[in-house]
Design a protein around this motif. Structure first.
Motif, PDB file in Angstrom:
ATOM      1  N   SER A  23       0.840  -1.196   0.000  1.00  8.55           N
ATOM      2  CA  SER A  23       0.000   0.000   0.000  1.00  8.55           C
ATOM      3  C   SER A  23       0.877   1.249   0.000  1.00  8.55           C
ATOM      4  O   SER A  23       2.058   1.213   0.380  1.00  8.55           O
ATOM      5  N   MET A  24       0.311   2.384  -0.404  1.00  9.00           N
ATOM      6  CA  MET A  24       1.047   3.636  -0.397  1.00  9.00           C
ATOM      7  C   MET A  24       1.453   4.008   1.026  1.00  9.00           C
ATOM      8  O   MET A  24       2.514   4.611   1.240  1.00  9.00           O
ATOM      9  N   TRP A  25       0.628   3.668   2.001  1.00  6.00           N
ATOM     10  CA  TRP A  25       0.976   3.969   3.389  1.00  6.00           C
ATOM     11  C   TRP A  25       2.201   3.160   3.824  1.00  6.00           C
ATOM     12  O   TRP A  25       3.075   3.677   4.535  1.00  6.00           O
ATOM     13  N   VAL A  32      10.069   7.267   5.217  1.00  2.00           N
ATOM     14  CA  VAL A  32      10.109   8.435   6.119  1.00  2.00           C
ATOM     15  C   VAL A  32      11.518   8.677   6.645  1.00  2.00           C
ATOM     16  O   VAL A  32      11.945   9.820   6.814  1.00  2.00           O
ATOM     17  N   GLY A  33      12.259   7.604   6.916  1.00  2.00           N
ATOM     18  CA  GLY A  33      13.602   7.770   7.455  1.00  2.00           C
ATOM     19  C   GLY A  33      14.495   8.622   6.588  1.00  2.00           C
ATOM     20  O   GLY A  33      15.397   9.304   7.102  1.00  2.00           O
ATOM     21  N   PHE A  34      14.258   8.604   5.283  1.00  2.00           N
ATOM     22  CA  PHE A  34      15.074   9.420   4.391  1.00  2.00           C
ATOM     23  C   PHE A  34      14.854  10.911   4.626  1.00  2.00           C
ATOM     24  O   PHE A  34      15.716  11.726   4.315  1.00  2.00           O
ATOM     25  N   PHE A  35      13.685  11.282   5.164  1.00  2.00           N
ATOM     26  CA  PHE A  35      13.459  12.676   5.543  1.00  2.00           C
ATOM     27  C   PHE A  35      14.508  13.097   6.573  1.00  2.00           C
ATOM     28  O   PHE A  35      15.117  14.169   6.462  1.00  2.00           O
ATOM     29  N   GLN A 151       6.575  -1.499  -8.732  1.00  2.00           N
ATOM     30  CA  GLN A 151       6.418  -0.434  -7.733  1.00  2.00           C
ATOM     31  C   GLN A 151       7.734   0.238  -7.367  1.00  2.00           C
ATOM     32  O   GLN A 151       7.740   1.182  -6.571  1.00  2.00           O
ATOM     33  N   ARG A 152       8.838  -0.194  -7.947  1.00  2.00           N
ATOM     34  CA  ARG A 152      10.129   0.347  -7.534  1.00  2.00           C
ATOM     35  C   ARG A 152      10.316   1.801  -7.960  1.00  2.00           C
ATOM     36  O   ARG A 152      10.917   2.590  -7.226  1.00  2.00           O
ATOM     37  N   THR A 153       9.827   2.168  -9.141  1.00  2.00           N
ATOM     38  CA  THR A 153       9.904   3.577  -9.530  1.00  2.00           C
ATOM     39  C   THR A 153       9.162   4.440  -8.528  1.00  2.00           C
ATOM     40  O   THR A 153       9.642   5.497  -8.108  1.00  2.00           O
ATOM     41  N   THR A 154       7.984   3.981  -8.105  1.00  2.00           N
ATOM     42  CA  THR A 154       7.214   4.713  -7.097  1.00  2.00           C
ATOM     43  C   THR A 154       7.955   4.761  -5.770  1.00  2.00           C
ATOM     44  O   THR A 154       7.996   5.800  -5.096  1.00  2.00           O
ATOM     45  N   GLY A 155       8.558   3.641  -5.368  1.00  2.00           N
ATOM     46  CA  GLY A 155       9.272   3.597  -4.101  1.00  2.00           C
ATOM     47  C   GLY A 155      10.458   4.545  -4.064  1.00  2.00           C
ATOM     48  O   GLY A 155      10.637   5.298  -3.097  1.00  2.00           O
ATOM     49  N   THR A 217       7.980   1.138  12.347  1.00  2.00           N
ATOM     50  CA  THR A 217       6.708   0.979  11.622  1.00  2.00           C
ATOM     51  C   THR A 217       6.818   0.062  10.416  1.00  2.00           C
ATOM     52  O   THR A 217       5.803  -0.229   9.780  1.00  2.00           O
ATOM     53  N   THR A 218       8.013  -0.396  10.089  1.00  2.00           N
ATOM     54  CA  THR A 218       8.209  -1.175   8.868  1.00  2.00           C
ATOM     55  C   THR A 218       8.792  -2.543   9.192  1.00  2.00           C
ATOM     56  O   THR A 218       9.699  -2.656  10.007  1.00  2.00           O
ATOM     57  N   LYS A 219       8.275  -3.557   8.530  1.00  2.00           N
ATOM     58  CA  LYS A 219       8.802  -4.909   8.663  1.00  2.00           C
ATOM     59  C   LYS A 219       9.657  -5.237   7.443  1.00  2.00           C
ATOM     60  O   LYS A 219       9.568  -4.593   6.402  1.00  2.00           O
ATOM     61  N   GLU A 220      10.455  -6.284   7.600  1.00  2.00           N
ATOM     62  CA  GLU A 220      11.296  -6.737   6.492  1.00  2.00           C
ATOM     63  C   GLU A 220      11.006  -8.199   6.185  1.00  2.00           C
ATOM     64  O   GLU A 220      10.539  -8.957   7.055  1.00  2.00           O
ATOM     65  N   TYR A 221      11.285  -8.599   4.958  1.00  2.00           N
ATOM     66  CA  TYR A 221      11.154 -10.002   4.594  1.00  2.00           C
ATOM     67  C   TYR A 221      12.277 -10.805   5.239  1.00  2.00           C
ATOM     68  O   TYR A 221      13.419 -10.342   5.350  1.00  2.00           O
ATOM     69  N   SER A 222      11.965 -12.009   5.634  1.00  2.00           N
ATOM     70  CA  SER A 222      12.949 -12.889   6.267  1.00  2.00           C
ATOM     71  C   SER A 222      13.933 -13.412   5.222  1.00  2.00           C
ATOM     72  O   SER A 222      13.683 -13.328   4.005  1.00  2.00           O
ATOM     73  N   PRO A 223      15.069 -13.984   5.659  1.00  2.00           N
ATOM     74  CA  PRO A 223      16.005 -14.586   4.704  1.00  2.00           C
ATOM     75  C   PRO A 223      15.349 -15.638   3.823  1.00  2.00           C
ATOM     76  O   PRO A 223      15.680 -15.762   2.634  1.00  2.00           O
ATOM     77  N   ALA A 224      14.412 -16.428   4.385  1.00  2.00           N
ATOM     78  CA  ALA A 224      13.739 -17.458   3.587  1.00  2.00           C
ATOM     79  C   ALA A 224      12.908 -16.823   2.485  1.00  2.00           C
ATOM     80  O   ALA A 224      12.871 -17.318   1.337  1.00  2.00           O
TER      81      ALA A 224
END
Length: 511
Positions: A23-25, A32-35, A151-155, A217-224
């Motif tokens: 999602s955009m949220w 946000v961290g880049f701010f 979605q990478r261009t948007t990201g 506020t952000t999760k990451e994908y696991s190594p698997a």
């Protein structure tokens, strides 16, 4: 994050998961961290030359003092990328680096405007830039880790928005403090104005708060899950780059080491400026690293250094094309960051004396101008994905780089300081594109489990032009243009045009 849908890998017939759309949220929280990062980066860019000159630096020595930033990035980012690819803990893969880098950068922001000497300030710049790089490099890989190709261009554009917004906040802080809140913008000789000090304190708090937002506020994908996106099982090794033989590493090492020694000998024998020793040192160090890898290869040993250099020499075709674009883009940017204050204060405000009211008024106005181009970049970030759909990523990037070149030359042509915000519009479009398009193009060509190290290696093509600019721009101005900083901006504009043409020849990966 949503469950990933498995598809079949054509290469291995292994079930391959696809990254789900977010999602955009979720993208917002991720970026946000880049701010916060850009608050630190923006304060550094807009005020470092001012602090250096206040502490006694001459104009033609500014570039050599700025050398800390590119040298630090050259060393730190590939190392951080390599280790972040292999990290997994309670905070995830990239987020531990976000947090540590933010804490160190905040401390450096508090100390730098209180520097008792020029060399202490240069050391603080070194520490600050190292810390920013510790945080920034994993953020680039973060988007590639978490977003699907479409979605990478948007990201990356969202990152550009926050970079622009953070830089606007940072750039105008000294001006707001002195003109709205009436905090003193002048000080005794050798002292940094109070408005600059308070701006750095506010920036330190803002940087830390924004990075903490993303961390929690952000999760990451696991190594698997990351392995599944590459069509691998969790315990399969990450895709290895083809190994370069010990003989080639030895030959390359001796060649670069010899070039470094030769340049140093020429500088010593001819009495050329000491800035060229930095170039000699960079060549020699790269040669020594290759010789070390040659020794490891003969001993059949593999470690982080051998993996990083193998990755450098086996980079994807898209990365090789983008290297040229990045070189000329960042050479132009570094010329602007170093010499805009010196140009505007001398040419448009008629003073090169850091203690004068005219100089400080011009320096404050440069902060506003930098705020303008970063504000434009924040808005342009929303337009770039739209343009890219019509012209392709390469075409959109080329258009924006041309606008940047026109902007830098416009600063040199316009004489009314009140109108200098107009060319900053072009610079803003170029900046937004530089922060998004190359990474969007590159991410699709990289294996997921080596995203960090390749993003770190990609930073080499940002650092090398900055290193070259810091080494030779001062010499060029002194010997060809009588020390007039305005010509550095013209050189930067031409460099943007070359980057634009080069962008059209980049080979995009078709996944």
């Amino acid at each position: 994050m949503k469950d990933a849908a498995p598809v079949l890998s054509a290469e291995s017939q292994t079930p391959r998961a696809t990254r789900p759309r977010l999602s955009m949220w979720a993208i917002w929280n991720m970026c946000v961290g880049f701010f916060g990062i850009q608050i630190g980066f923006g304060l550094q860019n807009a005020n470092t030359s001012r602090i250096f000159q206040t502490l006694g630096a001459e104009i033609d020595s500014l570039a050599i003092l700025w050398i800390a930033a590119p040298v630090t990035g050259l060393l730190v980012q590939p190392i951080i990328g390599h280790f972040s690819d292999k990290t997994w803990g309670r905070l995830g893969r990239r987020r531990p680096y976000f947090l540590v880098g933010a804490l160190l950068t905040s401390a450096a922001l508090v100390l730098m405007p209180n520097s008792p000497s020029l060399w202490f300030a240069a050391a603080m710049l070194w520490i600050m830039d190292a810390s920013i790089n510790v945080t920034m490099e994993p953020f680039r890989a973060f988007v590639g880790d978490n977003l699907p190709e479409e979605q990478r261009t948007t990201g990356y554009a969202m990152q550009s928005f926050f970079i622009g917004a953070g830089a606007v906040f940072a750039s105008v802080l000294p001006w707001l403090l002195s003109n709205v809140f009436h905090v003193a913008s002048t000080a005794a000789e050798g002292a940094v104005p109070l408005s600059v000090k308070i701006a750095f304190y506010v920036g330190a708090a803002g940087l830390l708060g924004a990075v903490l937002w993303t961390v929690f506020t952000t999760k990451e994908y696991s190594p698997a899950e990351i392995a599944a996106f590459d069509g691998l099982a969790e315990n399969d090794p990450a895709p290895a780059s083809p190994q370069r033989g010990a003989g080639l590493y030895g030959l390359g090492g001796l060649t670069f080491l010899g070039l470094g020694v030769a340049v140093a000998a020429l500088v010593l024998a001819s009495g050329w400026e000491k800035e060229l020793y930095i170039l000699a040192g960079a060549l020699a160090v790269f040669g020594a690293l290759q010789l070390a890898v040659a020794a490891f290869r003969r001993a059949e040993r593999t470690n982080g250094l051998t993996e990083i250099l193998d990755d450098i020499f086996a980079m994807p075709a898209a990365m090789k094309g983008l290297a040229v674009v990045q070189f000329f883009s960042w050479f132009a940017l570094f010329a602007m960051w170093i010499y805009t204050t010196a140009t505007v204060t001398a040419v448009h405000y008629g003073s090169s004396d850091p203690t004068s009211a005219a100089y400080n008024a011009g320096a404050d106005w440069v902060g506003v101008l930098f705020g303008v181009y970063n504000g434009v970049a924040a808005l342009a970030a929303f337009l770039i994905p739209v343009v890219a759909k019509r012209t392709g990523r390469r075409g959109a990037h080329a258009i924006n780089l041309v606008l940047g070149g026109l902007g830098l030359i416009g600063v040199a042509v316009i004489r009314d300081p009140a109108l200098l915000w107009l060319p900053m519009i072009g610079v803003g479009f170029a900046w937004a594109s530089i922060l998004s398009m190359p990474y969007a193009i590159l991410a699709g060509a990289l294996p997921g489990r080596k995203m960090g190290v390749y993003m770190g290696v990609f930073n080499i093509f940002i650092v090398v032009p900055q290193l070259l600019a810091a080494t030779i721009l001062g010499l060029i101005l002194r010997h060809l243009f009588e020390g007039q900083a305005i010509y550095a901006l013209i050189i930067g504009g031409v460099s943007f045009f070359i980057a634009a043409v080069s962008a059209l020849f980049v080979r995009e990966h078709k996944g």
